[in-house]
Structures are given as structure tokens and as C-alpha cells.
Design a protein around this motif. Structure first.
Motif, mmCIF file in Angstrom:
data_model
loop_
_atom_site.group_PDB
_atom_site.id
_atom_site.type_symbol
_atom_site.label_atom_id
_atom_site.label_comp_id
_atom_site.label_asym_id
_atom_site.label_seq_id
_atom_site.Cartn_x
_atom_site.Cartn_y
_atom_site.Cartn_z
ATOM 1 N N PRO A 117 -22.442 0.055 -6.098
ATOM 2 C CA PRO A 117 -22.826 1.370 -5.539
ATOM 3 C C PRO A 117 -21.647 2.333 -5.429
ATOM 4 O O PRO A 117 -21.813 3.544 -5.619
ATOM 5 N N CYS A 118 -20.466 1.786 -5.143
ATOM 6 C CA CYS A 118 -19.284 2.640 -5.037
ATOM 7 C C CYS A 118 -18.958 3.294 -6.372
ATOM 8 O O CYS A 118 -18.662 4.476 -6.450
ATOM 9 N N LEU A 119 -19.039 2.498 -7.445
ATOM 10 C CA LEU A 119 -18.760 3.040 -8.777
ATOM 11 C C LEU A 119 -19.837 4.041 -9.199
ATOM 12 O O LEU A 119 -19.532 5.060 -9.826
ATOM 13 N N ILE A 120 -21.092 3.769 -8.841
ATOM 14 C CA ILE A 120 -22.177 4.693 -9.184
ATOM 15 C C ILE A 120 -21.962 6.041 -8.479
ATOM 16 O O ILE A 120 -22.123 7.104 -9.086
ATOM 17 N N GLU A 141 0.859 -9.343 -8.851
ATOM 18 C CA GLU A 141 -0.428 -9.123 -8.190
ATOM 19 C C GLU A 141 -0.545 -7.688 -7.711
ATOM 20 O O GLU A 141 -1.600 -7.038 -7.882
ATOM 21 N N GLU A 142 0.509 -7.136 -7.132
ATOM 22 C CA GLU A 142 0.481 -5.738 -6.690
ATOM 23 C C GLU A 142 0.389 -4.789 -7.879
ATOM 24 O O GLU A 142 -0.240 -3.719 -7.787
ATOM 25 N N LEU A 143 0.980 -5.175 -9.004
ATOM 26 C CA LEU A 143 0.878 -4.346 -10.202
ATOM 27 C C LEU A 143 -0.568 -4.250 -10.675
ATOM 28 O O LEU A 143 -1.009 -3.192 -11.145
ATOM 29 N N VAL A 144 -1.308 -5.342 -10.549
ATOM 30 C CA VAL A 144 -2.725 -5.311 -10.906
ATOM 31 C C VAL A 144 -3.471 -4.340 -10.002
ATOM 32 O O VAL A 144 -4.268 -3.515 -10.456
ATOM 33 N N TYR A 145 -3.200 -4.427 -8.694
ATOM 34 C CA TYR A 145 -3.824 -3.510 -7.752
ATOM 35 C C TYR A 145 -3.465 -2.056 -8.076
ATOM 36 O O TYR A 145 -4.299 -1.149 -7.960
ATOM 37 N N LEU A 146 -2.209 -1.826 -8.471
ATOM 38 C CA LEU A 146 -1.787 -0.465 -8.808
ATOM 39 C C LEU A 146 -2.524 0.064 -10.029
ATOM 40 O O LEU A 146 -2.866 1.249 -10.098
ATOM 41 N N ASN A 147 -2.783 -0.821 -10.991
ATOM 42 C CA ASN A 147 -3.562 -0.402 -12.159
ATOM 43 C C ASN A 147 -4.974 0.010 -11.744
ATOM 44 O O ASN A 147 -5.524 0.998 -12.246
ATOM 45 N N VAL A 148 -5.568 -0.742 -10.810
ATOM 46 C CA VAL A 148 -6.904 -0.404 -10.317
ATOM 47 C C VAL A 148 -6.876 0.932 -9.561
ATOM 48 O O VAL A 148 -7.758 1.781 -9.721
ATOM 49 N N ILE A 149 -5.837 1.114 -8.742
ATOM 50 C CA ILE A 149 -5.707 2.368 -7.995
ATOM 51 C C ILE A 149 -5.604 3.552 -8.950
ATOM 52 O O ILE A 149 -6.289 4.578 -8.774
ATOM 53 N N ASN A 150 -4.769 3.416 -9.964
ATOM 54 C CA ASN A 150 -4.610 4.505 -10.934
ATOM 55 C C ASN A 150 -5.918 4.785 -11.658
ATOM 56 O O ASN A 150 -6.284 5.949 -11.901
ATOM 57 N N PHE A 151 -6.638 3.726 -12.008
ATOM 58 C CA PHE A 151 -7.926 3.875 -12.689
ATOM 59 C C PHE A 151 -8.905 4.654 -11.808
ATOM 60 O O PHE A 151 -9.578 5.587 -12.262
ATOM 61 N N CYS A 152 -8.981 4.255 -10.527
ATOM 62 C CA CYS A 152 -9.911 4.915 -9.602
ATOM 63 C C CYS A 152 -9.506 6.364 -9.323
ATOM 64 O O CYS A 152 -10.364 7.256 -9.231
ATOM 65 N N ARG A 180 2.301 3.016 3.891
ATOM 66 C CA ARG A 180 2.095 3.615 5.209
ATOM 67 C C ARG A 180 0.624 3.643 5.596
ATOM 68 O O ARG A 180 0.266 3.425 6.749
ATOM 69 N N ILE A 181 -0.250 3.939 4.614
ATOM 70 C CA ILE A 181 -1.680 4.065 4.932
ATOM 71 C C ILE A 181 -2.416 2.735 4.810
ATOM 72 O O ILE A 181 -3.629 2.673 5.049
ATOM 73 N N GLY A 182 -1.701 1.699 4.440
ATOM 74 C CA GLY A 182 -2.318 0.380 4.349
ATOM 75 C C GLY A 182 -3.134 0.155 3.102
ATOM 76 O O GLY A 182 -3.925 -0.795 3.052
ATOM 77 N N LEU A 183 -2.952 0.996 2.101
ATOM 78 C CA LEU A 183 -3.695 0.808 0.853
ATOM 79 C C LEU A 183 -3.104 -0.343 0.039
ATOM 80 O O LEU A 183 -3.842 -1.181 -0.497
ATOM 81 N N LEU A 184 -1.792 -0.390 -0.067
ATOM 82 C CA LEU A 184 -1.134 -1.455 -0.825
ATOM 83 C C LEU A 184 0.201 -1.787 -0.176
ATOM 84 O O LEU A 184 1.123 -0.975 -0.193
ATOM 85 N N LYS A 235 -9.388 2.096 -0.719
ATOM 86 C CA LYS A 235 -9.033 1.128 0.328
ATOM 87 C C LYS A 235 -10.252 0.322 0.751
ATOM 88 O O LYS A 235 -10.172 -0.914 0.920
ATOM 89 N N GLU A 236 -11.392 0.976 0.899
ATOM 90 C CA GLU A 236 -12.628 0.281 1.231
ATOM 91 C C GLU A 236 -13.043 -0.660 0.112
ATOM 92 O O GLU A 236 -13.571 -1.751 0.351
ATOM 93 N N LEU A 237 -12.802 -0.229 -1.120
ATOM 94 C CA LEU A 237 -13.133 -1.070 -2.275
ATOM 95 C C LEU A 237 -12.354 -2.373 -2.240
ATOM 96 O O LEU A 237 -12.896 -3.450 -2.502
ATOM 97 N N PHE A 238 -11.063 -2.292 -1.910
ATOM 98 C CA PHE A 238 -10.240 -3.497 -1.826
ATOM 99 C C PHE A 238 -10.689 -4.382 -0.654
ATOM 100 O O PHE A 238 -10.649 -5.610 -0.735
ATOM 101 N N ALA A 239 -11.095 -3.729 0.437
ATOM 102 C CA ALA A 239 -11.498 -4.495 1.619
ATOM 103 C C ALA A 239 -12.857 -5.171 1.428
ATOM 104 O O ALA A 239 -13.156 -6.161 2.108
#
Length: 272
Positions: free
Chosen positions: A82-85, A47-58, A26-30, A69-73
Motif C-alpha cells: 500500500p505504501c508503494l501504491i 548493510e547500511e549501504l543497502v538501506y541507503l540505496n533503498v532511501i535514494n530509490f524512495c 539525527r532523525i533516526g532514519l539510518l 522511516k515507517e517503511l523500514f519500521a
């Protein structure tokens, strides 16, 4: 050949929930890899499972969904680093706050544990003893004058601000609430809340000192305190030939919303 998983299988493989996946959509994240035009069922791929792993990590590192969402974009290292820092800095602040909270909880638990021997019979408006107390460096808060749950919380908030200097040269306080009442004739602001400093910066101009010496002390309830303070002044004069310039009230919590006091006053011989 590309493998597709139902939303239920995807939720299970990614340790999340079906509703969470729907929310991400709904929010356009995945977005799902495909949607059945007839049934509306969502299907996901590896491929979406990889993204989900990244989302869970973040998410585990307290990164908001909008930032993910900005990170993916902006999937390039100039943005990612800088985002991770920034996320690491936020985590460090949360860790510091949690450590402060843990200290407060431990101090409160220690108060409860060490004061279990303080029975009601020890509370009195006229029973006092004497003891030596070393010099104490204190920080007073003149805007906080009366003991209350709200003021105790306000004091803790202010102490956290003093303790949160990122350079390491900051205050460390005893985890006890104190009230200082001066006995000189003043029209207002006779009582203030204060904290005892265990460590303080080299440049700390707003500190004061409670001198070392022999203190008369006793325990009382809130109701007993006015008479106990008056009796302490009388006892100091008749039994010790001493005067009192101030009375310290150390707050002893006996419950979440209940407390009693240890009254302390430095004995100053009348001849001085």
C-alpha cells in the motif's frame, strides 16, 4: 569479516553527502553500524549501504523521509505494497501537474514566437479589419473581471482544476486568456474572463457559445483599449451597418508582465 567504511567513504559509495548521513542519524532514519566512543566518528557497513540505496530509490519517487522511516519500521509486504501504491499515485499527480505546466510554458512560448511580428505600429485605437471566426464554446468565470497578473494566475489555477478530472472526461482549453465585455446597459459585471474549450465533458451545463460569423477586429494597448472599443462600436455602425452586442479581448503577452489585446466583435446587421 564485516567491513566498515568511514562516513566520507559511505557518502561516496552511496552518492550522497556527509551532512545527509548525519541528518539521517539525527532523525533516526539510518544509524551508523558503530560509533567510535573516543572520537565520535561514525562507521557504516554494507548493510547500511543497502538501506541507503533503498532511501535514494524512495526519494527519487518523491517519498518523504518520514514515510521511508515507517517503511523500514514495518518491513513486511502488507505495509510495503500500500505504501508503494500511494507513492505511485502521488507521482502520477506530479506528472500530470508537470505536463500541465509544460503545456502552459509551450503555449506561452508559442505566443511570444508568433507575436514577434506584432510591432508597436500595429497597435491602434482606430484601425480595424474583419475576418471570419468559427463558433467557440467557452467557460466564463464571473468572479474574475479585470486583467491582472494575479487574476491571470487565478484563472490558470481554476482551469487546472477543470482539467484534472482523473476519469479522462475533462476539459481541455486553449492556452489564451480572453475577456468578454457585454455592451448592453448593465450596472455591474459587464466584463468577465473566460477560456475557449477545445474539449469538454458530455455533461457541462455551465458553458456558453460565441457564435460563428464575421468579426471586426484590431490590436491595441491597455491605454488605447477604452477608446478603441468605442471606435470599434462606431466603425461597426458606419462602415458595416452593424451593431455590437459584445467585445472579446484576446490577451496577447508581449513579456512576462506585459500584454496587449486583439479586440474582436461579432458584426450583427442592424436590420436583424
Amino acid at each position: 569479516m564485516r567491513t566498515y567504511y568511514s562516513i566520507g567513504e559511505t557518502a561516496k559509495r552511496s552518492s550522497t553527502t556527509i551532512e545527509t548521513l548525519r541528518h539521517y542519524d539525527r532523525i533516526g532514519l539510518l544509524k551508523p553500524a558503530k560509533v567510535d566512543v573516543h572520537t565520535g566518528y561514525r562507521y557504516y557497513s554494507d548493510e547500511e549501504l543497502v538501506y541507503l540505496n533503498v532511501i535514494n530509490f524512495c526519494k527519487q519517487r518523491s517519498m518523504p523521509l518520514n514515510d521511508i522511516k515507517e517503511l523500514f519500521a514495518n518491513d513486511h509486504y502488507e505495509y510495503i505494497i500500500p505504501c508503494l501504491i500511494a507513492t505511485e499515485d502521488k507521482i502520477d499527480q506530479e506528472i500530470k501537474q508537470l505536463q500541465q505546466t509544460k503545456k502552459l510554458l509551450l503555449a506561452l512560448r508559442e505566443q511570444y514566437e508568433t507575436r514577434t511580428t506584432l510591432i508597436p505600429e500595429q497597435l491602434s485605437d482606430h484601425i480595424f479589419s474583419s475576418k471570419m471566426i468559427p463558433k467557440r464554446m467557452i467557460l466564463t468565470f464571473p468572479s474574475i473581471q479585470q486583467p491582472s497578473i494575479e487574476n491571470f494566475q487565478l484563472l490558470q489555477d481554476l482551469l487546472l482544476q477543470y482539467s484534472s478530472d482523473g476519469e479522462g472526461d475533462s476539459f481541455i482549453f486553449e492556452h489564451t486568456v480572453f475577456i468578454l465585455t457585454t455592451l448592453e446597459q448593465q450596472s455591474e459585471n459587464q466584463s468577465v474572463l473566460f477560456a475557449v474549450c477545445e474539449k469538454w465533458p458530455a455533461k457541462a451545463d455551465d458553458m456558453a457559445a460565441l457564435p460563428a460569423g464575421t468579426y471586426i477586429y484590431g490590436y491595441c494597448s491597455e491605454e488605447q483599449k477604452p477608446l478603441a472599443m468605442q471606435n470599434m462600436i462606431n466603425d461597426a455602425k458606419t462602415k458595416y451597418d452593424a451593431e455590437l452586442a459584445f467585445i472579446v479581448q484576446s490577451v496577447i503577452f508581449t513579456g512576462i508582465f506585459q500584454w496587449v489585446y486583439e479586440l474582436q466583435a461579432l458584426l450583427v446587421p442592424c436590420s436583424e
